[in-house]
Design a protein around this motif. Structure first.
Motif, PDB file in Angstrom:
ATOM      1  N   VAL A  79       1.155  -0.976   0.154  1.00 15.73           N
ATOM      2  CA  VAL A  79       0.199  -0.318  -0.252  1.00 15.73           C
ATOM      3  C   VAL A  79       0.763   1.143  -0.106  1.00 15.73           C
ATOM      4  O   VAL A  79       0.141   2.508  -0.969  1.00 15.73           O
ATOM      5  CB  VAL A  79      -1.037  -0.062   1.259  1.00 15.73           C
ATOM      6  CG1 VAL A  79      -1.309   1.451   1.886  1.00 15.73           C
ATOM      7  CG2 VAL A  79      -1.988  -1.510   1.533  1.00 15.73           C
ATOM      8  N   ARG A  80       2.259   1.009   0.363  1.00 13.37           N
ATOM      9  CA  ARG A  80       3.010   2.318   1.535  1.00 13.37           C
ATOM     10  C   ARG A  80       3.398   2.580  -0.632  1.00 13.37           C
ATOM     11  O   ARG A  80       3.728   3.427  -0.410  1.00 13.37           O
ATOM     12  CB  ARG A  80       3.835   2.615   1.926  1.00 13.37           C
ATOM     13  CG  ARG A  80       4.264   3.423   2.128  1.00 13.37           C
ATOM     14  CD  ARG A  80       6.162   2.917   3.141  1.00 13.37           C
ATOM     15  NE  ARG A  80       6.789   2.021   2.459  1.00 13.37           N
ATOM     16  CZ  ARG A  80       8.149   2.499   1.403  1.00 13.37           C
ATOM     17  NH1 ARG A  80       7.846   3.372   1.169  1.00 13.37           N
ATOM     18  NH2 ARG A  80       9.428   1.780   0.919  1.00 13.37           N
ATOM     19  N   ARG A  81       3.636   1.697  -1.203  1.00 16.29           N
ATOM     20  CA  ARG A  81       4.805   1.839  -2.506  1.00 16.29           C
ATOM     21  C   ARG A  81       3.541   2.038  -3.169  1.00 16.29           C
ATOM     22  O   ARG A  81       3.669   3.243  -4.365  1.00 16.29           O
ATOM     23  CB  ARG A  81       4.978   0.882  -3.291  1.00 16.29           C
ATOM     24  CG  ARG A  81       6.467   0.372  -1.942  1.00 16.29           C
ATOM     25  CD  ARG A  81       7.629  -1.059  -2.771  1.00 16.29           C
ATOM     26  NE  ARG A  81       8.303  -1.206  -2.257  1.00 16.29           N
ATOM     27  CZ  ARG A  81       9.358  -2.644  -1.753  1.00 16.29           C
ATOM     28  NH1 ARG A  81       8.784  -3.644  -3.676  1.00 16.29           N
ATOM     29  NH2 ARG A  81       9.862  -2.533  -1.627  1.00 16.29           N
ATOM     30  N   ARG A  82       2.199   2.003  -3.487  1.00 13.94           N
ATOM     31  CA  ARG A  82       1.195   1.993  -4.687  1.00 13.94           C
ATOM     32  C   ARG A  82       1.262   4.525  -3.865  1.00 13.94           C
ATOM     33  O   ARG A  82       0.344   4.835  -4.643  1.00 13.94           O
ATOM     34  CB  ARG A  82       0.405   1.354  -4.748  1.00 13.94           C
ATOM     35  CG  ARG A  82       0.145   0.333  -5.239  1.00 13.94           C
ATOM     36  CD  ARG A  82      -2.021  -0.092  -5.052  1.00 13.94           C
ATOM     37  NE  ARG A  82      -2.345   0.021  -3.519  1.00 13.94           N
ATOM     38  CZ  ARG A  82      -2.162  -1.624  -2.876  1.00 13.94           C
ATOM     39  NH1 ARG A  82      -1.325  -2.917  -3.658  1.00 13.94           N
ATOM     40  NH2 ARG A  82      -2.727  -2.036  -2.060  1.00 13.94           N
ATOM     41  N   LYS A  83       0.946   4.083  -3.257  1.00 15.79           N
ATOM     42  CA  LYS A  83       0.729   5.399  -2.914  1.00 15.79           C
ATOM     43  C   LYS A  83       1.614   6.451  -2.954  1.00 15.79           C
ATOM     44  O   LYS A  83       1.772   7.559  -3.385  1.00 15.79           O
ATOM     45  CB  LYS A  83       0.377   5.287  -0.665  1.00 15.79           C
ATOM     46  CG  LYS A  83      -1.126   5.080  -0.836  1.00 15.79           C
ATOM     47  CD  LYS A  83      -1.081   5.558   0.807  1.00 15.79           C
ATOM     48  CE  LYS A  83      -2.361   5.088   1.232  1.00 15.79           C
ATOM     49  NZ  LYS A  83      -2.464   5.341   2.687  1.00 15.79           N
ATOM     50  N   HIS A 117       2.101   7.354  -6.668  1.00 15.88           N
ATOM     51  CA  HIS A 117       0.968   8.469  -6.953  1.00 15.88           C
ATOM     52  C   HIS A 117       1.047   9.972  -6.962  1.00 15.88           C
ATOM     53  O   HIS A 117       0.093  10.351  -5.866  1.00 15.88           O
ATOM     54  CB  HIS A 117      -0.785   7.755  -6.698  1.00 15.88           C
ATOM     55  CG  HIS A 117      -0.675   7.095  -6.936  1.00 15.88           C
ATOM     56  ND1 HIS A 117      -1.483   6.582  -8.597  1.00 15.88           N
ATOM     57  CD2 HIS A 117      -0.881   5.519  -6.544  1.00 15.88           C
ATOM     58  CE1 HIS A 117      -1.845   4.726  -8.201  1.00 15.88           C
ATOM     59  NE2 HIS A 117      -1.622   4.859  -7.347  1.00 15.88           N
ATOM     60  N   ARG A 118       2.744  10.377  -7.513  1.00 19.91           N
ATOM     61  CA  ARG A 118       2.447  11.503  -6.990  1.00 19.91           C
ATOM     62  C   ARG A 118       1.929  12.675  -7.388  1.00 19.91           C
ATOM     63  O   ARG A 118       1.770  13.967  -6.467  1.00 19.91           O
ATOM     64  CB  ARG A 118       4.169  11.685  -7.725  1.00 19.91           C
ATOM     65  CG  ARG A 118       4.826  10.967  -6.412  1.00 19.91           C
ATOM     66  CD  ARG A 118       6.618  10.863  -7.545  1.00 19.91           C
ATOM     67  NE  ARG A 118       7.241   9.874  -7.050  1.00 19.91           N
ATOM     68  CZ  ARG A 118       9.076   9.928  -6.963  1.00 19.91           C
ATOM     69  NH1 ARG A 118       9.309  11.000  -7.659  1.00 19.91           N
ATOM     70  NH2 ARG A 118       9.319   9.099  -6.729  1.00 19.91           N
ATOM     71  N   LEU A 119       1.528  12.375  -8.310  1.00 23.46           N
ATOM     72  CA  LEU A 119       0.802  13.923  -8.615  1.00 23.46           C
ATOM     73  C   LEU A 119      -0.652  13.516  -7.830  1.00 23.46           C
ATOM     74  O   LEU A 119      -0.988  15.069  -6.832  1.00 23.46           O
ATOM     75  CB  LEU A 119      -0.373  13.326  -9.796  1.00 23.46           C
ATOM     76  CG  LEU A 119       0.664  14.059 -11.370  1.00 23.46           C
ATOM     77  CD1 LEU A 119      -0.590  13.372 -12.826  1.00 23.46           C
ATOM     78  CD2 LEU A 119       1.590  14.672 -11.681  1.00 23.46           C
ATOM     79  N   GLU A 120      -0.779  12.347  -6.829  1.00 17.38           N
ATOM     80  CA  GLU A 120      -2.337  12.885  -5.902  1.00 17.38           C
ATOM     81  C   GLU A 120      -1.629  13.822  -4.786  1.00 17.38           C
ATOM     82  O   GLU A 120      -2.224  14.033  -3.730  1.00 17.38           O
ATOM     83  CB  GLU A 120      -2.757  11.348  -5.759  1.00 17.38           C
ATOM     84  CG  GLU A 120      -3.509  10.832  -6.638  1.00 17.38           C
ATOM     85  CD  GLU A 120      -4.213   9.409  -6.694  1.00 17.38           C
ATOM     86  OE1 GLU A 120      -3.905   9.079  -5.315  1.00 17.38           O
ATOM     87  OE2 GLU A 120      -4.079   9.452  -7.546  1.00 17.38           O
ATOM     88  N   ASN A 121      -0.500  13.709  -4.429  1.00 17.87           N
ATOM     89  CA  ASN A 121       0.113  14.260  -3.497  1.00 17.87           C
ATOM     90  C   ASN A 121       0.717  15.648  -3.511  1.00 17.87           C
ATOM     91  O   ASN A 121       1.462  15.787  -2.528  1.00 17.87           O
ATOM     92  CB  ASN A 121       1.848  12.816  -2.672  1.00 17.87           C
ATOM     93  CG  ASN A 121       1.107  11.547  -2.510  1.00 17.87           C
ATOM     94  OD1 ASN A 121      -0.041  10.852  -2.348  1.00 17.87           O
ATOM     95  ND2 ASN A 121       1.462  10.661  -2.558  1.00 17.87           N
TER      96      ASN A 121
END
Length: 177
Positions: free
Chosen positions: A102-106, A109-113
């Motif tokens: 989950v941490r890697r998936r998040k 998603h750099r654009l979302e962050n």
């Protein structure tokens, strides 16, 4: 159903990579020397243990008419093989793996962050594209002007080099500036 040994020759045996095994031994027993034949034995035991659990998990999977072995199938296999004492540790490791995934998936998603709405990002992108198009147009216009100037100089040079045409015509002189 889930098939073991798919796509490999019958005499081809898969094993744990030696480098991984050596690293585990070094981490678990940092101050202990392990003979090469002992390392080989450990490697064979690991391979056999993995094969045993995978085969049992495959049976569990087939009994449930599933096509993919899941973590629950592996946990059931451990229990069926008499390794129930390790189930809590296995569940803990499984949870760590899921958390890491989950941490890697998040992280991916750099654009979302960024905290910038997608519409704003698209607007900024379009502005960058428009600026790039404007610069390209200026470069193209500059190149065209340079080509026109070169063509004009070439025409002037040809006029200056013009000779008298046979039949009595005079040489053309360039206009004075």
């Amino acid at each position: 159903m889930a098939e073991a040994n798919q796509g490999q020759q019958p005499d081809e045996e898969l094993t744990v990579p030696r480098a991984a095994l050596n690293k585990m031994i070094k981490e678990l027993l940092p101050h202990t020397r392990v003979a090469n034949d002992a390392r080989e034995l450990i490697l064979n035991c690991c391979t056999e243990f993995i094969h045993l659990i995978a085969s049992e998990a495959n049976e569990v999977c087939n009994k449930q008419t599933k096509k993919t072995i899941s973590p629950d199938h592996v946990l059931s296999a451990l229990e069926r093989l008499g390794y129930a004492a390790y189930l809590d540790d296995c569940r803990s490791v499984l949870q760590e793996c899921k958390t890491e995934a989950v941490r890697r998936r998040k992280k991916s998603h750099r654009l979302e962050n960024l905290g910038i709405p997608e519409e704003e990002l698209l607007r900024q992108q379009e502005a960058l594209f428009e600026e790039a198009r404007r610069q390209q147009a200026l470069i193209a216009q500059q190149e065209w002007l340079e080509m026109q100037a070169a063509a004009g100089q070439q025409a002037d040079q040809q006029l200056m080099n013009a000779q008298v045409i046979p039949g009595g015509h005079q040489e053309l002189q360039p206009p004075e500036t």
